[in-house]
Write a protein that holds these residues in place. Structure first.
Motif, PDB file in Angstrom:
ATOM      1  N   LEU A 182      -8.835  14.964   6.986  1.00 15.36           N
ATOM      2  CA  LEU A 182      -7.507  15.588   7.001  1.00 15.36           C
ATOM      3  C   LEU A 182      -6.549  14.825   7.910  1.00 15.36           C
ATOM      4  N   GLY A 183      -7.052  14.268   8.996  1.00 16.06           N
ATOM      5  CA  GLY A 183      -6.213  13.447   9.866  1.00 16.06           C
ATOM      6  C   GLY A 183      -5.707  12.210   9.150  1.00 16.06           C
ATOM      7  N   LYS A 184      -6.589  11.548   8.381  1.00 20.23           N
ATOM      8  CA  LYS A 184      -6.180  10.373   7.615  1.00 20.23           C
ATOM      9  C   LYS A 184      -5.154  10.736   6.546  1.00 20.23           C
ATOM     10  N   LEU A 185      -5.368  11.876   5.868  1.00 20.96           N
ATOM     11  CA  LEU A 185      -4.403  12.326   4.859  1.00 20.96           C
ATOM     12  C   LEU A 185      -3.054  12.647   5.490  1.00 20.96           C
ATOM     13  N   ASP A 186      -3.096  13.267   6.657  1.00 17.79           N
ATOM     14  CA  ASP A 186      -1.852  13.594   7.356  1.00 17.79           C
ATOM     15  C   ASP A 186      -1.095  12.321   7.724  1.00 17.79           C
ATOM     16  N   ASN A 187      -1.802  11.285   8.177  1.00 23.28           N
ATOM     17  CA  ASN A 187      -1.148  10.013   8.497  1.00 23.28           C
ATOM     18  C   ASN A 187      -0.532   9.375   7.261  1.00 23.28           C
ATOM     19  N   ARG A 188      -1.230   9.452   6.121  1.00 23.26           N
ATOM     20  CA  ARG A 188      -0.675   8.894   4.880  1.00 23.26           C
ATOM     21  C   ARG A 188       0.582   9.646   4.453  1.00 23.26           C
ATOM     22  N   ILE A 189       0.562  10.961   4.555  1.00 21.51           N
ATOM     23  CA  ILE A 189       1.725  11.761   4.175  1.00 21.51           C
ATOM     24  C   ILE A 189       2.903  11.459   5.103  1.00 21.51           C
ATOM     25  N   GLN A 190       2.643  11.298   6.388  1.00 19.76           N
ATOM     26  CA  GLN A 190       3.714  10.977   7.323  1.00 19.76           C
ATOM     27  C   GLN A 190       4.331   9.619   7.014  1.00 19.76           C
ATOM     28  N   SER A 191       3.493   8.638   6.664  1.00 19.00           N
ATOM     29  CA  SER A 191       4.047   7.316   6.331  1.00 19.00           C
ATOM     30  C   SER A 191       4.858   7.372   5.035  1.00 19.00           C
ATOM     31  N   MET A 192       4.416   8.201   4.053  1.00 21.34           N
ATOM     32  CA  MET A 192       5.207   8.356   2.824  1.00 21.34           C
ATOM     33  C   MET A 192       6.537   9.039   3.127  1.00 21.34           C
ATOM     34  N   GLU A 193       6.516  10.045   3.986  1.00 22.95           N
ATOM     35  CA  GLU A 193       7.766  10.718   4.347  1.00 22.95           C
ATOM     36  C   GLU A 193       8.719   9.775   5.072  1.00 22.95           C
ATOM     37  N   ARG A 194       8.180   8.921   5.954  1.00 21.20           N
ATOM     38  CA  ARG A 194       9.036   7.948   6.644  1.00 21.20           C
ATOM     39  C   ARG A 194       9.690   7.000   5.646  1.00 21.20           C
ATOM     40  N   TYR A 195       8.909   6.568   4.639  1.00 20.98           N
ATOM     41  CA  TYR A 195       9.453   5.647   3.655  1.00 20.98           C
ATOM     42  C   TYR A 195      10.513   6.329   2.784  1.00 20.98           C
ATOM     43  N   VAL A 196      10.246   7.559   2.335  1.00 21.83           N
ATOM     44  CA  VAL A 196      11.178   8.249   1.447  1.00 21.83           C
ATOM     45  C   VAL A 196      12.481   8.574   2.169  1.00 21.83           C
ATOM     46  N   THR A 197      12.425   8.841   3.442  1.00 16.65           N
ATOM     47  CA  THR A 197      13.640   9.175   4.185  1.00 16.65           C
ATOM     48  C   THR A 197      14.317   7.945   4.782  1.00 16.65           C
ATOM     49  N   SER A 198      13.795   6.746   4.541  1.00 18.59           N
ATOM     50  CA  SER A 198      14.384   5.529   5.109  1.00 18.59           C
ATOM     51  C   SER A 198      15.549   5.045   4.257  1.00 18.59           C
ATOM     52  N   PRO A 199      16.449   4.293   4.865  1.00 14.11           N
ATOM     53  CA  PRO A 199      17.561   3.708   4.091  1.00 14.11           C
ATOM     54  C   PRO A 199      17.074   2.704   3.045  1.00 14.11           C
ATOM     55  N   GLU A 200      15.957   2.043   3.292  1.00  7.28           N
ATOM     56  CA  GLU A 200      15.410   1.076   2.336  1.00  7.28           C
ATOM     57  C   GLU A 200      15.072   1.756   1.006  1.00  7.28           C
ATOM     58  N   PHE A 201      14.494   2.938   1.061  1.00  4.92           N
ATOM     59  CA  PHE A 201      14.156   3.667  -0.152  1.00  4.92           C
ATOM     60  C   PHE A 201      15.426   4.052  -0.907  1.00  4.92           C
ATOM     61  N   THR A 202      16.433   4.497  -0.184  1.00  2.00           N
ATOM     62  CA  THR A 202      17.691   4.889  -0.818  1.00  2.00           C
ATOM     63  C   THR A 202      18.338   3.699  -1.523  1.00  2.00           C
ATOM     64  N   VAL A 203      18.330   2.539  -0.887  1.00  2.00           N
ATOM     65  CA  VAL A 203      18.923   1.339  -1.495  1.00  2.00           C
ATOM     66  C   VAL A 203      18.141   0.936  -2.739  1.00  2.00           C
ATOM     67  N   LYS A 204      16.818   0.935  -2.652  1.00  2.00           N
ATOM     68  CA  LYS A 204      16.005   0.567  -3.825  1.00  2.00           C
ATOM     69  C   LYS A 204      16.212   1.533  -4.971  1.00  2.00           C
ATOM     70  N   ARG A 205      16.357   2.812  -4.655  1.00  2.00           N
ATOM     71  CA  ARG A 205      16.579   3.811  -5.716  1.00  2.00           C
ATOM     72  C   ARG A 205      17.921   3.584  -6.390  1.00  2.00           C
ATOM     73  N   GLU A 206      18.934   3.289  -5.614  1.00  2.00           N
ATOM     74  CA  GLU A 206      20.259   3.046  -6.190  1.00  2.00           C
ATOM     75  C   GLU A 206      20.262   1.777  -7.048  1.00  2.00           C
ATOM     76  N   ILE A 207      19.539   0.750  -6.614  1.00  2.00           N
ATOM     77  CA  ILE A 207      19.460  -0.489  -7.394  1.00  2.00           C
ATOM     78  C   ILE A 207      18.740  -0.225  -8.706  1.00  2.00           C
ATOM     79  N   ASN A 208      17.677   0.577  -8.680  1.00  2.75           N
ATOM     80  CA  ASN A 208      16.934   0.883  -9.907  1.00  2.75           C
ATOM     81  C   ASN A 208      17.740   1.726 -10.872  1.00  2.75           C
ATOM     82  N   LYS A 209      18.721   2.482 -10.364  1.00  3.31           N
ATOM     83  CA  LYS A 209      19.555   3.300 -11.258  1.00  3.31           C
ATOM     84  C   LYS A 209      20.517   2.439 -12.072  1.00  3.31           C
ATOM     85  N   LEU A 210      20.831   1.249 -11.573  1.00  4.70           N
ATOM     86  CA  LEU A 210      21.794   0.380 -12.272  1.00  4.70           C
ATOM     87  C   LEU A 210      21.288  -0.147 -13.559  1.00  4.70           C
TER      88      LEU A 210
END
Length: 133
Positions: free
Chosen positions: A105-133
């Motif tokens: 469960l600790g390992k799963l929690d770390n994976r979920i936290q890293s996914m949340e960091r990525y989804v809330t990062s500006p890099e994810f937002t930029v990539k999503r906007e580029i993919n929408k084009l």
């Protein structure tokens, strides 16, 4: 409730001689040391030659447990934790199982936290906007 169909194989990887006792321990969900003790007790106290002949026959009759059988029995990437409730059952003691589950469960929690960091990062937002084009 669906029951998993078990098959009897010999397991030479875990066995001392041919893996017959290891296969029996898997089939009956018992500790390997207990199956060996029961077999040796049966050989010494009752018809010794009979049990030796049965062991040799099982050695030749039973199929060898292969990697395909292991993969078919465990269909998930993560092995389920099997907790033993009685001394003779195969599995982990409850305390060890609890530590293993806590670690998973600790390992799963770390994976979920890293996914949340990525989804809330500006890099994810930029990539999503580029993919929408």
């Amino acid at each position: 409730m669906s029951h998993k169909r078990r098959e009897l194989y010999r397991d030479p990887k875990r066995g001392k001689l041919a893996g017959v006792c290891a296969g029996l321990s898997d089939y009956f969900n018992m500790e390997l040391w207990l199956v060996r003790i029961l077999f040796m007790t049966a050989v010494l106290l009752s018809g010794g030659p009979l049990f030796v002949v049965i062991y040799i026959a099982c050695w030749f009759i039973l199929d060898r447990k292969t990697i395909e059988h292991d993969q078919a029995s465990s269909s998930h990437d993560i092995d389920p934790v099997s907790v033993k409730f009685k001394v003779w059952q195969k599995g982990e003691p409850p305390r060890q199982a609890l530590f293993d589950l806590k670690d998973r469960l600790g390992k799963l929690d770390n994976r979920i936290q890293s996914m949340e960091r990525y989804v809330t990062s500006p890099e994810f937002t930029v990539k999503r906007e580029i993919n929408k084009l």
